[in-house]
Design a protein around this motif. Structure first.
Motif, short mmCIF file in Angstrom:
data_model
loop_
_atom_site.label_atom_id
_atom_site.label_comp_id
_atom_site.label_asym_id
_atom_site.label_seq_id
_atom_site.Cartn_x
_atom_site.Cartn_y
_atom_site.Cartn_z
N LEU A 1 7.10 4.24 -8.45
CA LEU A 1 7.44 3.27 -9.47
C LEU A 1 6.57 2.79 -10.41
N CYS A 2 5.22 2.46 -9.72
CA CYS A 2 4.02 2.11 -10.37
C CYS A 2 3.69 3.09 -11.28
N HIS A 3 3.53 4.31 -10.78
CA HIS A 3 3.24 5.18 -11.81
C HIS A 3 4.30 5.29 -13.14
N MET A 4 5.55 5.36 -12.65
CA MET A 4 6.37 5.37 -13.70
C MET A 4 6.38 3.87 -14.83
N PHE A 5 5.99 3.06 -14.34
CA PHE A 5 5.82 1.89 -15.15
C PHE A 5 4.63 1.71 -15.74
N GLY A 6 3.71 2.66 -15.21
CA GLY A 6 2.17 2.77 -16.09
C GLY A 6 1.49 1.75 -15.49
N TRP A 7 1.47 0.97 -14.27
CA TRP A 7 0.57 0.21 -13.48
C TRP A 7 -0.25 0.90 -12.64
N THR A 8 -0.98 1.76 -13.12
CA THR A 8 -1.99 2.53 -12.41
C THR A 8 -3.38 2.54 -12.89
N GLU A 9 -4.20 2.89 -12.17
CA GLU A 9 -5.80 2.77 -12.43
C GLU A 9 -6.54 4.11 -11.66
N LEU A 10 -6.12 5.27 -12.37
CA LEU A 10 -6.44 6.57 -11.97
C LEU A 10 -6.18 6.55 -10.41
N ILE A 11 -7.23 6.94 -9.71
CA ILE A 11 -7.14 7.18 -8.28
C ILE A 11 -7.44 5.85 -7.43
N TYR A 12 -7.55 4.62 -8.22
CA TYR A 12 -8.22 3.44 -7.53
C TYR A 12 -6.75 2.54 -7.47
N ARG B 1 -3.99 7.99 0.35
CA ARG B 1 -5.00 8.78 0.66
C ARG B 1 -6.01 8.51 -0.58
N PHE B 2 -7.31 8.18 -0.48
CA PHE B 2 -7.97 8.11 -1.41
C PHE B 2 -8.22 9.63 -2.38
N GLY B 3 -8.22 9.68 -3.60
CA GLY B 3 -8.31 10.99 -4.41
C GLY B 3 -6.83 11.37 -5.01
N LEU B 4 -5.84 10.71 -4.74
CA LEU B 4 -4.48 11.13 -4.96
C LEU B 4 -4.07 10.06 -6.20
N LEU B 5 -3.34 10.73 -7.22
CA LEU B 5 -2.70 9.92 -8.06
C LEU B 5 -1.60 9.17 -7.54
N TYR B 6 -1.00 8.24 -8.08
CA TYR B 6 0.01 7.59 -7.58
C TYR B 6 1.25 8.44 -7.61
N SER B 7 1.22 9.43 -8.58
CA SER B 7 2.25 10.53 -8.86
C SER B 7 2.32 11.36 -7.78
N GLU B 8 1.29 11.47 -6.88
CA GLU B 8 1.26 12.47 -5.86
C GLU B 8 1.36 12.08 -4.41
N ILE B 9 1.91 10.43 -4.18
CA ILE B 9 1.98 9.97 -3.13
C ILE B 9 3.39 10.40 -2.33
N THR B 10 3.43 10.52 -1.23
CA THR B 10 4.74 10.96 -0.56
C THR B 10 4.58 10.16 0.75
N ALA B 11 5.65 10.19 1.69
CA ALA B 11 5.88 9.51 2.80
C ALA B 11 4.97 10.03 3.59
N SER B 12 4.72 11.34 3.65
CA SER B 12 3.92 12.00 4.81
C SER B 12 2.27 11.73 4.60
N ALA C 1 -7.97 12.02 6.75
CA ALA C 1 -7.83 11.53 5.14
C ALA C 1 -8.91 10.51 5.05
N PRO C 2 -9.52 10.68 3.70
CA PRO C 2 -10.21 9.79 3.03
C PRO C 2 -9.44 8.56 2.72
N VAL C 3 -10.28 7.57 3.13
CA VAL C 3 -9.48 6.01 2.59
C VAL C 3 -10.82 5.30 2.11
N ASN C 4 -10.19 4.61 1.01
CA ASN C 4 -11.11 3.62 0.31
C ASN C 4 -11.30 2.43 0.99
N ALA C 5 -11.85 2.27 2.11
CA ALA C 5 -11.68 1.12 3.06
C ALA C 5 -12.15 -0.29 2.33
N PRO C 6 -13.31 0.02 1.39
CA PRO C 6 -13.69 -1.22 0.92
C PRO C 6 -12.41 -1.98 -0.05
#
Length: 260
Positions: free
Chosen positions: A29-40, A58-69, A86-91
């Motif tokens: 939904l954030c992707h649909m509404f344009g509330w995104t910042e690339l992969i951040y 998962r760090f590196g995925l766009l919001y449009s690529e996120i799934t439950a799994s 899986a890489p995670v942007n811990a900071p």
């Protein structure tokens, strides 16, 4: 979905599976509404159960690529605990972890860097209550001063103090944040604040002062929004529940496979 992901999803409790689907939908939904910042940026959810575990993208995925799994399970320090590599942007979890630790009712947290949100966050007076959306948030919004990119764990205590018991926060010079007991509540609150910022920024472009609303009107509007409008005019409904359900139906109708 790969074989490992399929097996992992099948082993989940019904409660975690539901949380994963709600959070994956939130990202879409954030992707649909344009509330995104690339992969951040992030939206996080507390995993039901006694462990202090959370779900994050998962760090590196766009919001449009996120799934439950492909959501990643982490602990309060941002360490992966689901056995994956899986890489995670811990900071980037610094802000979220502070609130998750301090607030038992903050099950979902969303943070955005929309142009309108950052613009209002940079303004001296912050969010104005003098428009239809801003009036709904009169006296509801907390503020936290900018300390640089939020990777210093020492900032967590100050951030929590700034938020207090509010569910809406403007990170000055930075962006917007909302939290909620459900994905629906956190989403609806972000929608309210984002719309308030959009209208305020467009009003500022006219180069004229905002026409002020009376304090009594502001007080009544907040009460109407928080107790009636956001609950679908049914006191037994969850905050933003009807809106979120409608948007999930839209995602399903579009064939977006966020549940996988």
């Amino acid at each position: 979905m790969n074989q490992h992901a399929m097996q992992s999803m099948r082993s989940l409790s019904p409660e975690e599976k539901e949380t994963r689907e709600n959070l994956a939908a939130f990202y879409r939904l954030c992707h649909m509404f344009g509330w995104t910042e690339l992969i951040y940026n992030h939206i996080t959810a507390r995993v039901p159960g006694p462990e202090r575990h959370f779900l994050i993208n998962r760090f590196g995925l766009l919001y449009s690529e996120i799934t439950a799994s492909n959501l990643v399970k982490i602990d309060v320090d941002g360490r992966v605990v689901d056995g994956s590599d899986a890489p995670v942007n811990a900071p980037g979890f610094t802000i979220h972890s502070a609130i998750h630790i301090a607030r038992d009712n903050a099950h979902y947290i969303v943070h955005t860097h929309t142009t309108e949100g950052v613009t209002v966050a940079c303004s001296e007076h912050g969010l104005s209550p003098h428009n239809f959306y801003g009036a709904q948030l009169h006296g509801q919004v907390a503020y936290h001063d900018f300390e640089g990119i939020s990777i210093d764990l020492g900032e967590r205590e100050r951030l929590v103090k700034s938020l207090g018991d509010s569910n809406y926060m403007i990170l000055r010079h930075h962006g917007l944040l909302t939290c909620g007991e459900s994905a629906a509540a956190a989403f609806f609150r972000m929608y309210q604040m984002q719309r308030a910022c959009e209208v305020q920024v467009n009003t500022m472009k006219m180069g004229r002062e905002l026409r002020p609303l009376d304090e009594a009107v502001l007080t009544r509007t907040v009460r109407q929004s928080q107790t009636a409008v956001a609950k679908g005019f049914d006191k037994h409904r969850g905050f933003g529940q009807d809106t979120y359900a409608a948007l999930i139906r839209q995602l399903d109708a579009q064939g977006l496979n966020f549940r996988s």
